[in-house]
Design a protein around this motif. Structure first.
Motif, short mmCIF file in Angstrom:
data_model
loop_
_atom_site.label_atom_id
_atom_site.label_comp_id
_atom_site.label_asym_id
_atom_site.label_seq_id
_atom_site.Cartn_x
_atom_site.Cartn_y
_atom_site.Cartn_z
N VAL A 32 5.71 25.62 20.37
CA VAL A 32 4.84 24.57 20.89
C VAL A 32 5.56 23.87 22.04
O VAL A 32 6.62 23.25 21.85
N LYS A 34 3.96 21.79 24.37
CA LYS A 34 3.15 20.75 25.02
C LYS A 34 4.04 19.59 25.45
O LYS A 34 5.21 19.51 25.05
N TYR A 38 8.10 18.71 24.89
CA TYR A 38 8.62 17.50 24.27
C TYR A 38 9.77 16.92 25.12
O TYR A 38 10.78 16.46 24.61
N LYS A 126 -10.78 25.34 14.17
CA LYS A 126 -9.94 24.37 13.47
C LYS A 126 -10.74 23.58 12.44
O LYS A 126 -11.80 23.03 12.76
N ARG A 133 -9.10 13.77 11.66
CA ARG A 133 -9.05 13.62 13.12
C ARG A 133 -9.84 14.77 13.72
O ARG A 133 -11.03 14.87 13.52
N MET A 160 -7.60 27.77 11.46
CA MET A 160 -6.41 26.91 11.45
C MET A 160 -6.75 25.51 10.92
O MET A 160 -7.90 25.10 10.89
N HIS A 162 -4.45 21.43 10.44
CA HIS A 162 -3.24 20.69 10.83
C HIS A 162 -2.94 19.64 9.76
O HIS A 162 -3.86 19.01 9.25
N ASN A 196 2.81 23.23 10.98
CA ASN A 196 3.61 22.63 12.05
C ASN A 196 5.08 22.68 11.58
O ASN A 196 5.40 23.36 10.60
N SER A 197 5.96 21.95 12.24
CA SER A 197 7.38 21.99 11.86
C SER A 197 7.60 21.59 10.42
O SER A 197 8.33 22.25 9.67
N ARG A 212 3.14 27.08 13.84
CA ARG A 212 3.06 26.36 15.11
C ARG A 212 4.15 25.28 15.17
O ARG A 212 3.86 24.09 15.25
N PRO A 213 5.41 25.65 15.12
CA PRO A 213 6.47 24.63 15.15
C PRO A 213 6.67 24.04 16.55
O PRO A 213 6.68 24.75 17.54
N GLY A 214 6.80 22.71 16.57
CA GLY A 214 7.12 22.01 17.81
C GLY A 214 8.46 21.33 17.70
O GLY A 214 9.50 21.87 18.08
N ILE A 215 8.48 20.17 17.05
CA ILE A 215 9.68 19.32 17.08
C ILE A 215 10.92 20.04 16.55
O ILE A 215 12.03 19.80 17.03
N TYR A 342 9.90 12.42 18.39
CA TYR A 342 8.91 12.98 19.34
C TYR A 342 8.76 12.05 20.55
O TYR A 342 8.77 12.49 21.69
N1 PLP Z 1 -0.06 22.26 15.81
C1 PLP Z 1 -0.88 21.31 16.29
C2 PLP Z 1 -2.35 21.50 16.20
C3 PLP Z 1 -0.35 20.15 16.86
O1 PLP Z 1 -1.16 19.21 17.34
C4 PLP Z 1 1.07 20.00 16.92
C5 PLP Z 1 1.67 18.79 17.47
O2 PLP Z 1 1.27 17.70 17.23
C6 PLP Z 1 1.88 21.01 16.41
C7 PLP Z 1 1.29 22.13 15.87
C8 PLP Z 1 3.38 20.90 16.41
O3 PLP Z 1 3.76 19.83 15.58
P1 PLP Z 1 5.31 19.55 15.26
O4 PLP Z 1 5.92 19.13 16.56
O5 PLP Z 1 5.27 18.44 14.28
O6 PLP Z 1 5.87 20.81 14.75
#
Ligand code: PLP
Length: 356
Positions: A32, A34, A38, A126, A133, A160, A162, A196-197, A212-215, A342
């Protein structure tokens, strides 16, 4: 001499963290990226993960197009989907994958005609399984899926959801989200993506086809009791550029938020809230000076902040100051100011990024 403030980005740590997430979760994993990864620089991070990551995820179309323009191929998922129908043209022209999470987006896709030569749209449908949300209500998922399936220009449909509270390991809400999502989508074909993470790190029961890991990629563990293993990617650092000694009773900085109670040797550090270090950081917030823990004293200013060097003999002008990184966990600073890693990472600006 140039201003000695920078965000060092350890791309090896990024690769390490991605690999760890993918190994834990199994299946495939987006990186991720976006919000400019980060705050780490989306294109450089994507390049560093090329050949390793199964795909990329961004929030909106422009972020995806910037990656394509930078030469990033492979799957890119647009997490917020499109805001207006004309964006679907670019989605298809650039082979992007798009999330559909509300009725208006569904209608835009239904209204789009099959375009000659364009690949079929890959859509990520989704569900709102408890976040309250974005996402279709669970009872509406089957109908939304049927409508997408009826579109000749729609190819694969992935399901999917969240999580709202996956960073609370004993919270039943996440288990309820998983069960509700599974029940509502039980009869529907298609791959699934839940984690997510925090899901990857704490909820193995939610592992499906795509994570879908981000942080966690950036080394900031979102769980209250991190298991370890992640490596911080960003080191925000600067230097002491001046020092002075305050006598007992002398105030320091805007608002006199700190008043010396003993002879206090203060170092002025060349980084401030205009660089993204939080202005509201209180007295005592940890920093590291030449590898030793020290504390912030006084109000953070726009371009500088002040640290207490009294108990650190040998430090002074030229000493390296880490605001967060391997020695000062960004989560500790975040907690001190009542936010999350974040927000701190995304807010880093003005300082140059140095990739290592
Ligand atoms: N998936 C979705 C739909 C998200 O909106 C986000 C971030 O907010 C993520 C994955 C990644 O989240 P995280 O950074 O907590 O892993």
């Amino acid at each position: 001499m140039a201003r000695p403030s920078r965000a060092r980005i350890d791309l090896g740590a990024l690769r390490h963290n991605y690999t760890l997430a993918r190994r834990l979760h199994g299946g495939r994993a987006f990186a991720v990226l976006k919000a400019d990864a980060y705050g780490h620089g989306a294109l450089r991070c994507a390049q560093a993960l090329a050949g390793l990551a199964d795909g990329w995820a961004v929030a909106f179309l422009e972020e995806a197009l910037a990656l394509r323009a930078g030469g990033i191929d492979g799957p890119i998922l647009v997490l917020e989907g499109v805001f207006e129908a004309h964006e679907l043209h670019d989605v298809r022209a650039h082979g992007l994958w798009t999330v559909v999470h509300h009725e208006a987006q569904l209608r835009m896709i239904e209204a789009a005609a099959a375009a000659d030569g364009a690949p079929p749209l890959q859509v990520w449908l989704k569900a709102d399984s408890g976040m309250g949300r974005a996402g279709f209500a669970l009872p509406d998922m089957a109908a939304a899926h049927a409508r997408l399936s009826a579109c000749p220009h729609v190819g694969e449909i992935v399901l999917m959801t969240h999580f709202a509270r996956a960073d609370e390991p004993t919270e039943a809400a996440t288990a309820r989200q998983i069960a509700a999502f599974d029940a509502a989508t039980a009869g529907l074909p298609g791959l699934r993506s839940l984690c997510n993470s925090a899901g990857v790190l704490g909820w193995s029961g939610a592992y499906r086809d795509w994570a879908r890991p981000g942080i966690l990629l950036y080394g900031a563990d979102p769980m209250p009791e991190p298991a370890g293993g992640l490596r911080p990617v960003m080191t925000l650092e600067s230097q002491v550029f001046a020092e002075r000694t305050l006598q007992p009773g002398e105030p320091l900085g805007y608002g006199a938020r700190f008043v010396a109670d003993r002879p206090t040797r203060v170092g002025l550090v060349a980084i401030g809230y205009a660089d993204g270090y939080p202005r509201i950081a209180p007295n005592g917030t940890p920093v590291a000076v030449d590898g030793r823990l020290a504390r912030l004293v006084g109000r953070v200013s726009m371009d500088m902040l002040t640290v207490d060097l009294t108990d650190l003999p040998g430090t002074g002008i030229g000493s390296r100051v880490e605001l967060w990184g391997a020695q000062v966990d960004v989560n500790t600073v975040a907690r001190a100011v009542g936010t999350l890693s974040y927000e701190l990472l995304c807010n880093v600006k003005r300082v140059p990024r140095v990739y290592e």
